[in-house]
Design an enzyme around this catalytic site. Structure first.
Site, PDB file in Angstrom:
ATOM      1  N   LYS A  22       0.841  -1.209   0.000  1.00 43.21           N
ATOM      2  CA  LYS A  22       0.000   0.000   0.000  1.00 43.21           C
ATOM      3  C   LYS A  22       0.867   1.248   0.000  1.00 43.21           C
ATOM      4  O   LYS A  22       0.656   2.170  -0.792  1.00 43.21           O
ATOM      5  CB  LYS A  22      -0.903  -0.012   1.244  1.00 43.21           C
ATOM      6  CG  LYS A  22      -1.558   1.320   1.542  1.00 43.21           C
ATOM      7  CD  LYS A  22      -2.409   1.274   2.790  1.00 43.21           C
ATOM      8  CE  LYS A  22      -1.712   1.645   4.070  1.00 43.21           C
ATOM      9  NZ  LYS A  22      -1.473   3.075   4.293  1.00 43.21           N
ATOM     10  N   ASN A  23       1.847   1.279   0.909  1.00 40.07           N
ATOM     11  CA  ASN A  23       2.617   2.509   1.082  1.00 40.07           C
ATOM     12  C   ASN A  23       3.571   2.787  -0.077  1.00 40.07           C
ATOM     13  O   ASN A  23       4.079   3.905  -0.201  1.00 40.07           O
ATOM     14  CB  ASN A  23       3.385   2.482   2.408  1.00 40.07           C
ATOM     15  CG  ASN A  23       2.450   2.683   3.587  1.00 40.07           C
ATOM     16  OD1 ASN A  23       1.260   2.948   3.402  1.00 40.07           O
ATOM     17  ND2 ASN A  23       2.974   2.551   4.793  1.00 40.07           N
ATOM     18  N   ARG A  93      -4.096  10.468   4.754  1.00 39.91           N
ATOM     19  CA  ARG A  93      -3.044  11.471   4.678  1.00 39.91           C
ATOM     20  C   ARG A  93      -2.172  11.350   3.436  1.00 39.91           C
ATOM     21  O   ARG A  93      -1.615  12.330   2.957  1.00 39.91           O
ATOM     22  CB  ARG A  93      -2.152  11.385   5.908  1.00 39.91           C
ATOM     23  CG  ARG A  93      -2.796  11.860   7.165  1.00 39.91           C
ATOM     24  CD  ARG A  93      -1.839  11.677   8.295  1.00 39.91           C
ATOM     25  NE  ARG A  93      -0.551  12.257   7.965  1.00 39.91           N
ATOM     26  CZ  ARG A  93      -0.220  13.511   8.176  1.00 39.91           C
ATOM     27  NH1 ARG A  93      -1.058  14.329   8.747  1.00 39.91           N
ATOM     28  NH2 ARG A  93       0.975  13.956   7.830  1.00 39.91           N
ATOM     29  N   CYS A 117      -5.208  12.892  13.394  1.00 44.87           N
ATOM     30  CA  CYS A 117      -5.069  11.475  13.112  1.00 44.87           C
ATOM     31  C   CYS A 117      -5.021  10.710  14.425  1.00 44.87           C
ATOM     32  O   CYS A 117      -4.506  11.204  15.413  1.00 44.87           O
ATOM     33  CB  CYS A 117      -3.777  11.277  12.334  1.00 44.87           C
ATOM     34  SG  CYS A 117      -3.366   9.593  12.080  1.00 44.87           S
ATOM     35  N   ARG A 122       0.378  14.650  13.394  1.00 46.36           N
ATOM     36  CA  ARG A 122       1.054  14.351  12.120  1.00 46.36           C
ATOM     37  C   ARG A 122       1.095  15.607  11.254  1.00 46.36           C
ATOM     38  O   ARG A 122       0.299  15.773  10.332  1.00 46.36           O
ATOM     39  CB  ARG A 122       0.354  13.204  11.397  1.00 46.36           C
ATOM     40  CG  ARG A 122       0.482  11.912  12.170  1.00 46.36           C
ATOM     41  CD  ARG A 122      -0.189  10.769  11.488  1.00 46.36           C
ATOM     42  NE  ARG A 122       0.585  10.219  10.384  1.00 46.36           N
ATOM     43  CZ  ARG A 122       0.178   9.178   9.658  1.00 46.36           C
ATOM     44  NH1 ARG A 122      -0.960   8.604   9.909  1.00 46.36           N
ATOM     45  NH2 ARG A 122       0.932   8.719   8.676  1.00 46.36           N
ATOM     46  N   ASP A 311       4.626   0.696  11.996  1.00 49.42           N
ATOM     47  CA  ASP A 311       3.397   0.044  11.530  1.00 49.42           C
ATOM     48  C   ASP A 311       3.295  -1.416  11.974  1.00 49.42           C
ATOM     49  O   ASP A 311       2.291  -2.074  11.695  1.00 49.42           O
ATOM     50  CB  ASP A 311       3.300   0.131   9.999  1.00 49.42           C
ATOM     51  CG  ASP A 311       2.961   1.540   9.536  1.00 49.42           C
ATOM     52  OD1 ASP A 311       2.640   2.389  10.377  1.00 49.42           O
ATOM     53  OD2 ASP A 311       3.028   1.796   8.308  1.00 49.42           O
ATOM     54  N   ARG A 403      -8.582  -0.372   5.240  1.00 54.79           N
ATOM     55  CA  ARG A 403      -7.795   0.674   4.582  1.00 54.79           C
ATOM     56  C   ARG A 403      -6.448   0.109   4.117  1.00 54.79           C
ATOM     57  O   ARG A 403      -5.908   0.557   3.108  1.00 54.79           O
ATOM     58  CB  ARG A 403      -7.541   1.846   5.544  1.00 54.79           C
ATOM     59  CG  ARG A 403      -8.769   2.690   5.808  1.00 54.79           C
ATOM     60  CD  ARG A 403      -8.368   3.925   6.578  1.00 54.79           C
ATOM     61  NE  ARG A 403      -7.149   4.469   6.034  1.00 54.79           N
ATOM     62  CZ  ARG A 403      -6.247   5.169   6.703  1.00 54.79           C
ATOM     63  NH1 ARG A 403      -6.440   5.447   7.963  1.00 54.79           N
ATOM     64  NH2 ARG A 403      -5.162   5.616   6.131  1.00 54.79           N
TER      65      ARG A 403
HETATM   66  C1  UD1 Z   1       4.289   6.966   6.433  1.00 53.54           C
HETATM   67  C2  UD1 Z   1       3.449   5.735   6.242  1.00 53.54           C
HETATM   68  C3  UD1 Z   1       2.891   5.274   7.585  1.00 53.54           C
HETATM   69  C4  UD1 Z   1       4.028   5.075   8.580  1.00 53.54           C
HETATM   70  C5  UD1 Z   1       4.907   6.303   8.645  1.00 53.54           C
HETATM   71  C6  UD1 Z   1       6.166   6.076   9.474  1.00 53.54           C
HETATM   72  C7  UD1 Z   1       2.579   6.009   4.004  1.00 53.54           C
HETATM   73  C8  UD1 Z   1       1.402   6.271   3.142  1.00 53.54           C
HETATM   74  N1  UD1 Z   1       2.365   6.057   5.319  1.00 53.54           N
HETATM   75  O1  UD1 Z   1       3.419   7.981   6.957  1.00 53.54           O
HETATM   76  O2  UD1 Z   1       2.208   4.044   7.370  1.00 53.54           O
HETATM   77  O3  UD1 Z   1       3.496   4.807   9.857  1.00 53.54           O
HETATM   78  O4  UD1 Z   1       5.343   6.694   7.343  1.00 53.54           O
HETATM   79  O5  UD1 Z   1       6.897   5.033   8.964  1.00 53.54           O
HETATM   80  O6  UD1 Z   1       3.665   5.735   3.530  1.00 53.54           O
HETATM   81  N2  UD1 Z   1       6.579  14.591  10.766  1.00 53.54           N
HETATM   82  C9  UD1 Z   1       6.837  15.916  11.017  1.00 53.54           C
HETATM   83  N3  UD1 Z   1       6.621  16.827  10.021  1.00 53.54           N
HETATM   84  C10 UD1 Z   1       6.193  16.455   8.784  1.00 53.54           C
HETATM   85  C11 UD1 Z   1       5.944  15.109   8.528  1.00 53.54           C
HETATM   86  C12 UD1 Z   1       6.145  14.197   9.535  1.00 53.54           C
HETATM   87  O7  UD1 Z   1       7.232  16.278  12.127  1.00 53.54           O
HETATM   88  O8  UD1 Z   1       6.020  17.325   7.917  1.00 53.54           O
HETATM   89  C13 UD1 Z   1       6.786  13.594  11.828  1.00 53.54           C
HETATM   90  C14 UD1 Z   1       5.525  12.767  12.114  1.00 53.54           C
HETATM   91  O9  UD1 Z   1       4.679  13.427  13.024  1.00 53.54           O
HETATM   92  C15 UD1 Z   1       6.132  11.495  12.664  1.00 53.54           C
HETATM   93  C16 UD1 Z   1       7.418  11.344  11.862  1.00 53.54           C
HETATM   94  O10 UD1 Z   1       7.718  12.642  11.355  1.00 53.54           O
HETATM   95  O11 UD1 Z   1       6.449  11.658  14.038  1.00 53.54           O
HETATM   96  C17 UD1 Z   1       7.323  10.373  10.710  1.00 53.54           C
HETATM   97  O12 UD1 Z   1       6.146  10.670   9.955  1.00 53.54           O
HETATM   98  P1  UD1 Z   1       6.091  10.397   8.388  1.00 53.54           P
HETATM   99  O13 UD1 Z   1       7.224   9.537   7.966  1.00 53.54           O
HETATM  100  O14 UD1 Z   1       5.902  11.682   7.665  1.00 53.54           O
HETATM  101  O15 UD1 Z   1       4.744   9.570   8.252  1.00 53.54           O
HETATM  102  P2  UD1 Z   1       3.895   9.497   6.938  1.00 53.54           P
HETATM  103  O16 UD1 Z   1       4.795   9.703   5.776  1.00 53.54           O
HETATM  104  O17 UD1 Z   1       2.678  10.332   7.067  1.00 53.54           O
END
Ligand code: UD1
Length: 441
Positions: A22-23, A93, A117, A122, A311, A403
């Site tokens: 999925k990711n 997201r 979320c 996030r 995850d 999902r």
């Molecule tokens: C992706 C995965 C999700 C997984 C996560 C962490 C997809 C579609 N989803 O989510 O399943 O749990 O990676 O492996 O691939 N953060 C910030 N600022 C930002 C963005 C993120 O501070 O702009 C923080 C988040 O709050 C979190 C950390 O960085 O603590 C990692 O988040 P992130 O890797 O961005 O998660 P997603 O990409 O949304």
């Protein structure tokens, strides 16, 4: 609303096939906005999240058609739409991954902020800083990010925040930079296999990306991305689904082989399973686990790749709930991701949660109950606990599960699990003793 009814206590045994990731599929689909000409993808799971993104892409002038079970054909037929509505972005997201491609290819992207979320705060600040650094003018208007640029320009981008690199932030920046003028370097990039899969997809269309799988990715912008062959691009197998299936077998004291898996994407997970006393063997494309005894207590900390994925943190916690001693589980990626603790405790687990860790005091047995799924991976943990628990467990609100897992119960049934999906409004007699609750407000 669908529920799962699980009759626990059956040791799983057998072989199942891993589905597509999925990711990996989601950012690859979002990147199709960048491409001139039709593309074909193989190994795209038929999931709610994939279908949500397909719907959003449809509104953005990109036609997504499912050809066979896991093959998609995608073609951009209208390059004018630039707006991703709240109703679709709030559902998932990963929809935010359309922002970079929209600005890079169409000069403008108007994308709803994704909002809150269940697994914690996030933000999208890293995404926005990266796209701004590529030269886009960005402002927030009525809950929407409005980003525009005549043409993006290469820059040095930092994609790592206080909790490590952002995975979808890296995907957004990487996709946008492929069409930017000049050279972009992403420092503190996510190293996840899903990002490598995305980068290799873009390279197959003529992008010039190097350093994939490391924390420094370099991109030299090109004028255009276009398919060079009609062959379908292969999405990698889902390492989270694979890990969930392996943990399902382990928690029941059974055995299972997942074929079509990539053991090299699960190194930390397989090591942790060994640490829990599970016998693990793997070869190219196959992973087998056998668990004959109670799990050994093990301390785990979810971390960015190549660490144990956040995850799979909840599913590991379900396993450790039955360990012969106390384990400490932390999550360095989402420090608040412990919604599953209370529900696991309802199944008889003894888990204390404080700050960003949980102390899991192993118990000899879990006992079935009705539990409520709160997010995607928490739902999977409850299913696992239900497989091990005595008597019957009902997991409600499994739309969260749908999902990210394509009919998980079907794969579990292939391994001999007694799992049944039913519609709550047509409750089977066996579930009638459970009081019906109103749907969430
Ligand atoms: C992706 C995965 C999700 C997984 C996560 C962490 C997809 C579609 N989803 O989510 O399943 O749990 O990676 O492996 O691939 N953060 C910030 N600022 C930002 C963005 C993120 O501070 O702009 C923080 C988040 O709050 C979190 C950390 O960085 O603590 C990692 O988040 P992130 O890797 O961005 O998660 P997603 O990409 O949304």
């Amino acid at each position: 609303m669908d529920c799962l009814r699980i009759t626990g206590g059956v040791p799983l045994a057998g072989t199942v096939t891993a589905g597509g990731s999925k990711n990996a599929a989601l950012p690859i689909m979002a990147a199709s906005i960048l491409v001139d000409g039709p593309i074909a993808l193989a190994g795209v799971p038929d999931l709610v999240d994939v279908n949500t993104l397909a719907l959003l892409l449809g509104y953005l002038g990109v036609e997504v058609k499912r050809q066979t079970n896991d093959d998609l054909r995608i073609e951009c037929v209208d390059n004018r739409p630039t707006r991703a509505e709240y109703d679709l972005v709030r559902r998932m997201r990963a929809s935010f991954c359309v922002l970079g491609p929209l600005v890079a290819r169409r000069g403008r992207g108007v994308v709803s902020l994704p909002g809150g979320c269940n697994i914690g705060n996030r933000p999208v600040d890293l995404h926005l800083a990266a796209i701004e650094k590529l030269g886009a003018d960005i402002h927030i208007e009525h809950g929407y990010v409005v980003a525009q640029a005549r043409r993006l320009k290469g820059a040095a981008l930092h994609l790592s925040g206080p909790f490590g690199p952002s995975v979808t932030g890296t995907a957004n920046a990487l996709s946008a930079a492929t069409l930017a003028r000049g050279r972009t370097v992403i420092i503190g990039a996510a190293r996840e296999p899903e990002i490598v899969n995305l980068g290799e997809f873009l390279n197959s269309l003529g992008a010039r990306i190097a350093g994939l799988g490391t924390d420094t990715i370099e991109i030299v912008g090109v004028e255009q991305l276009a398919p060079t062959s009609a062959r379908a691009y292969q999405v990698i197998p889902d390492r989270i689904e694979t890990g969930t299936l392996l943990l399902s077998a382990a928690i029941t004291g059974g055995s299972a082989t997942v074929r079509g898996a990539r053991p090299e994407h699960l190194t930390a997970v397989l090591e942790a399973l060994c640490g829990c006393g599970v016998d693990v063997t793997s070869s190219a494309g196959h992973i087998t686990v056998r668990a004959a005894t109670r799990p050994r207590p093990t301390n785990l900390d979810a971390r960015p790749y190549p660490g144990i994925p956040t995850d799979l943190q909840a599913q590991f916690m379900a396993l450790l709930a039955l360990a012969n001693g106390t384990s400490i589980v932390g999550d360095a990626v989402f420090p608040d991701r412990f919604m599953h603790v209370a529900e696991l405790n309802r199944l008889g687990a003894r888990i204390e949660h404080s700050a960003s860790t949980a102390r899991v005091h192993g118990v000899p047995a879990l006992s079935g109950a009705t539990v409520m799924a709160s997010d995607l991976r928490a739902s999977a943990a409850l299913v696992l606990a239900g497989l091990a628990a005595g008597r019957q467990t009902i997991v409600r609100r499994i739309y969260h599960l749908d999902r990210g897992y394509q009919r998980l119960e079907t794969k579990l049934a292939q391994l001999g699990a007694e799992v049944e999906r039913y519609d709550e409004s047509q409750r089977p007699a066996a579930a009638l003793h459970e009081p019906a609750l109103p749907p969430p407000g």
